[in-house]
Design a protein around this motif. Structure first.
Motif, PDB file in Angstrom:
ATOM      1  N   ASP A  99      18.737 -11.249   9.188  1.00  0.00           N
ATOM      2  CA  ASP A  99      19.187 -12.399   8.403  1.00  0.00           C
ATOM      3  C   ASP A  99      19.770 -11.908   7.072  1.00  0.00           C
ATOM      4  N   PRO A 100      20.173 -12.790   6.160  1.00  0.00           N
ATOM      5  CA  PRO A 100      20.784 -12.341   4.907  1.00  0.00           C
ATOM      6  C   PRO A 100      19.881 -11.508   4.001  1.00  0.00           C
ATOM      7  N   PHE A 101      18.580 -11.500   4.251  1.00  0.00           N
ATOM      8  CA  PHE A 101      17.670 -10.705   3.427  1.00  0.00           C
ATOM      9  C   PHE A 101      17.524  -9.266   3.928  1.00  0.00           C
ATOM     10  N   LYS A 102      18.058  -8.964   5.084  1.00  0.00           N
ATOM     11  CA  LYS A 102      17.868  -7.644   5.697  1.00  0.00           C
ATOM     12  C   LYS A 102      18.268  -6.515   4.755  1.00  0.00           C
ATOM     13  N   ASP A 103      19.490  -6.561   4.233  1.00  0.00           N
ATOM     14  CA  ASP A 103      19.987  -5.463   3.411  1.00  0.00           C
ATOM     15  C   ASP A 103      19.171  -5.311   2.128  1.00  0.00           C
ATOM     16  N   PHE A 104      18.766  -6.430   1.562  1.00  0.00           N
ATOM     17  CA  PHE A 104      17.931  -6.387   0.353  1.00  0.00           C
ATOM     18  C   PHE A 104      16.624  -5.650   0.637  1.00  0.00           C
ATOM     19  N   LEU A 105      15.977  -5.979   1.745  1.00  0.00           N
ATOM     20  CA  LEU A 105      14.705  -5.342   2.076  1.00  0.00           C
ATOM     21  C   LEU A 105      14.879  -3.849   2.320  1.00  0.00           C
ATOM     22  N   LEU A 106      15.819  -3.492   3.187  1.00  0.00           N
ATOM     23  CA  LEU A 106      15.990  -2.082   3.538  1.00  0.00           C
ATOM     24  C   LEU A 106      16.408  -1.250   2.331  1.00  0.00           C
ATOM     25  N   LYS A 107      17.313  -1.777   1.513  1.00  0.00           N
ATOM     26  CA  LYS A 107      17.741  -1.053   0.317  1.00  0.00           C
ATOM     27  C   LYS A 107      16.579  -0.867  -0.652  1.00  0.00           C
ATOM     28  N   SER A 108      15.792  -1.919  -0.840  1.00  0.00           N
ATOM     29  CA  SER A 108      14.651  -1.842  -1.754  1.00  0.00           C
ATOM     30  C   SER A 108      13.643  -0.798  -1.293  1.00  0.00           C
ATOM     31  N   TRP A 109      13.362  -0.764  -0.004  1.00  0.00           N
ATOM     32  CA  TRP A 109      12.386   0.199   0.511  1.00  0.00           C
ATOM     33  C   TRP A 109      12.906   1.620   0.388  1.00  0.00           C
ATOM     34  N   CYS A 110      14.195   1.795   0.641  1.00  0.00           N
ATOM     35  CA  CYS A 110      14.789   3.133   0.480  1.00  0.00           C
ATOM     36  C   CYS A 110      14.676   3.606  -0.967  1.00  0.00           C
ATOM     37  N   GLN A 111      14.899   2.697  -1.900  1.00  0.00           N
ATOM     38  CA  GLN A 111      14.800   3.056  -3.316  1.00  0.00           C
ATOM     39  C   GLN A 111      13.389   3.459  -3.707  1.00  0.00           C
ATOM     40  N   GLU A 112      12.405   2.966  -2.979  1.00  0.00           N
ATOM     41  CA  GLU A 112      11.017   3.350  -3.233  1.00  0.00           C
ATOM     42  C   GLU A 112      10.663   4.693  -2.591  1.00  0.00           C
ATOM     43  N   GLY A 113      11.570   5.228  -1.788  1.00  0.00           N
ATOM     44  CA  GLY A 113      11.338   6.522  -1.163  1.00  0.00           C
ATOM     45  C   GLY A 113      10.622   6.477   0.167  1.00  0.00           C
ATOM     46  N   LEU A 114      10.521   5.297   0.771  1.00  0.00           N
ATOM     47  CA  LEU A 114       9.832   5.178   2.057  1.00  0.00           C
ATOM     48  C   LEU A 114      10.667   5.763   3.193  1.00  0.00           C
ATOM     49  N   ASP A 115       9.986   6.368   4.146  1.00  0.00           N
ATOM     50  CA  ASP A 115      10.642   6.776   5.385  1.00  0.00           C
ATOM     51  C   ASP A 115      10.730   5.544   6.292  1.00  0.00           C
ATOM     52  N   LEU A 116      11.948   5.163   6.657  1.00  0.00           N
ATOM     53  CA  LEU A 116      12.168   3.942   7.436  1.00  0.00           C
ATOM     54  C   LEU A 116      12.667   4.243   8.849  1.00  0.00           C
ATOM     55  N   SER A 117      12.423   5.446   9.309  1.00  0.00           N
ATOM     56  CA  SER A 117      12.940   5.839  10.622  1.00  0.00           C
ATOM     57  C   SER A 117      12.329   5.036  11.756  1.00  0.00           C
ATOM     58  N   CYS A 135       0.825  -1.211   0.000  1.00  0.00           N
ATOM     59  CA  CYS A 135       0.000   0.000   0.000  1.00  0.00           C
ATOM     60  C   CYS A 135       0.858   1.260   0.000  1.00  0.00           C
ATOM     61  N   VAL A 136       1.835   1.335   0.891  1.00  0.00           N
ATOM     62  CA  VAL A 136       2.627   2.564   0.967  1.00  0.00           C
ATOM     63  C   VAL A 136       3.559   2.715  -0.230  1.00  0.00           C
ATOM     64  N   VAL A 137       4.037   1.603  -0.809  1.00  0.00           N
ATOM     65  CA  VAL A 137       4.845   1.696  -2.023  1.00  0.00           C
ATOM     66  C   VAL A 137       3.993   2.236  -3.170  1.00  0.00           C
ATOM     67  N   ALA A 138       2.764   1.737  -3.288  1.00  0.00           N
ATOM     68  CA  ALA A 138       1.871   2.260  -4.329  1.00  0.00           C
ATOM     69  C   ALA A 138       1.677   3.761  -4.175  1.00  0.00           C
ATOM     70  N   ALA A 139       1.482   4.218  -2.939  1.00  0.00           N
ATOM     71  CA  ALA A 139       1.288   5.651  -2.690  1.00  0.00           C
ATOM     72  C   ALA A 139       2.550   6.441  -3.011  1.00  0.00           C
ATOM     73  N   CYS A 140       3.706   5.908  -2.624  1.00  0.00           N
ATOM     74  CA  CYS A 140       4.971   6.592  -2.914  1.00  0.00           C
ATOM     75  C   CYS A 140       5.187   6.757  -4.410  1.00  0.00           C
ATOM     76  N   ARG A 141       4.897   5.727  -5.173  1.00  0.00           N
ATOM     77  CA  ARG A 141       5.112   5.802  -6.620  1.00  0.00           C
ATOM     78  C   ARG A 141       4.202   6.834  -7.273  1.00  0.00           C
TER      79      ARG A 141
END
Length: 328
Positions: free
Chosen positions: A72-90, A52-58
């Motif tokens: 786990d090993p997926f952590k960096d993938f998730l956080l990087k992907s969300w940052c690229q979508e412009g989400l505030d991850l604070s 939902c929030v990615v759709a709104a950001c786009r």
């Protein structure tokens, strides 16, 4: 000014974020065939509130996400992907543990199968302690879902607390029941809905399967009236290929679907939610927001996975403006 108009007007006051969502995100692996035969998978991510929030950001909204991510090993993938979508991850916390995974596979009849590995995940341990009242009060709209409530008792408690905080700060609140019988019994889901209903301004149910199973209602007007009686100011009923019906200010308006090429309907309802809430935060009335949401959902289903088909602002608004112009 009627109460409905006053509460909708609050969306327009200055805020740091247009939309903040509370919930989980999982690592997604999708294949082109049945899971038992698949040899190759595409990796992505998904989760109803995150979608939902990615759709709104786009579409141009400023959106934040409240969740937990396992280290786990997926952590960096998730956080990087969300940052690229412009989400505030604070307000995304990295904690010891693992991130949930789900597989999407397509059956020979074109329908989808889902296989989940999520019990005990980092996101399932979200609790009231993850909520910051100042952060929630910084947004125009606070959103979460029945799936967030269903994945654990602490998540369910956090949903109630989040709505209480948002209501105290006079933010608009939105909720998608998103009922999944595999996650919890109907009776439990109804109890969870009842405990948050007094705090919710905008309900976003799906029709007919969800409303039939969860509410025992087979008519769209009955669904809208049900939520109006609970105190909702807006109800946007998602009808899949039938488009949507939006109830607001005593009126119910049917909105035609946007006919996208159907590849994968995963996350179409989430795309609708994000576009609808984006539209409200951008100043559209609920009926025009419903039109934009139908367009975004129609575009989303043209690609596989929960995220890949979500359109950007230029594409969605060019269609929106064309349809509005043709309707004049």
């Amino acid at each position: 000014m009627p109460e409905e108009a006053r509460r909708l007007a609050r969306v327009q006051v200055k805020a740091d974020l247009d939309l903040v969502a509370l919930g989980e995100c999982m690592v997604e692996f999708n294949s082109q065939g049945p899971l038992r035969e698949a040899e190759l998978f595409n990796k992505s991510f998904g989760g109803d509130t995150l979608n939902c929030v990615v759709a709104a950001c786009r579409l141009g909204s400023r959106a934040g996400f409240i969740s937990r991510v396992g280290d786990d090993p997926f952590k960096d993938f998730l956080l990087k992907s969300w940052c690229q979508e412009g989400l505030d991850l604070s307000h995304v916390r990295v904690v010891p543990g693992f991130n949930a995974i789900y597989f999407i596979s397509l059956r020979s009849d074109g329908d989808r199968d889902f296989t989940y590995y999520r019990r005990g995940s980092a996101a399932s341990q979200i609790s009231r302690q993850d909520l910051d009242e100042k952060y929630i009060s910084s947004c125009r709209i606070f959103f979460t879902s029945g799936i967030t409530q269903a994945i654990s008792n602490t998540c369910r408690q956090a949903v109630v607390a989040g709505f209480e905080m948002a209501r105290q700060r006079r933010c608009l609140t939105a909720y998608d029941p998103n009922y999944r019988s595999k996650l919890w019994p109907r009776e439990t889901a109804r109890q969870a809905l009842e405990e948050i209903a007094p705090y919710v301004d905008i309900f976003l149910p799906s029709f007919p399967e969800e409303t039939s199973l969860l509410l025992g209602l087979e008519d769209v007007s009955q669904v809208i009236e049900f939520f109006w009686k609970k105190g909702a100011k807006m109800v946007a009923v998602k009808k899949g290929p039938g488009g949507s019906t939006v109830g607001w200010d005593g009126k119910m308006v049917d909105i035609a679907p946007y006919p996208g090429a159907i590849v994968d309907t995963t996350g179409a309802g989430d795309a609708f939610n994000g576009a609808f809430l984006h539209g409200l935060a951008s100043g559209l009335d609920p009926f025009r927001a419903g039109l934009l949401a139908n367009i975004v959902a129609g575009l989303k289903i043209s690609a596989q996975g929960a995220i890949s088909g979500l359109p950007r602002k230029e594409e969605a608004y060019s269609i929106f403006q064309r349809i509005e112009k043709e309707g004049r």
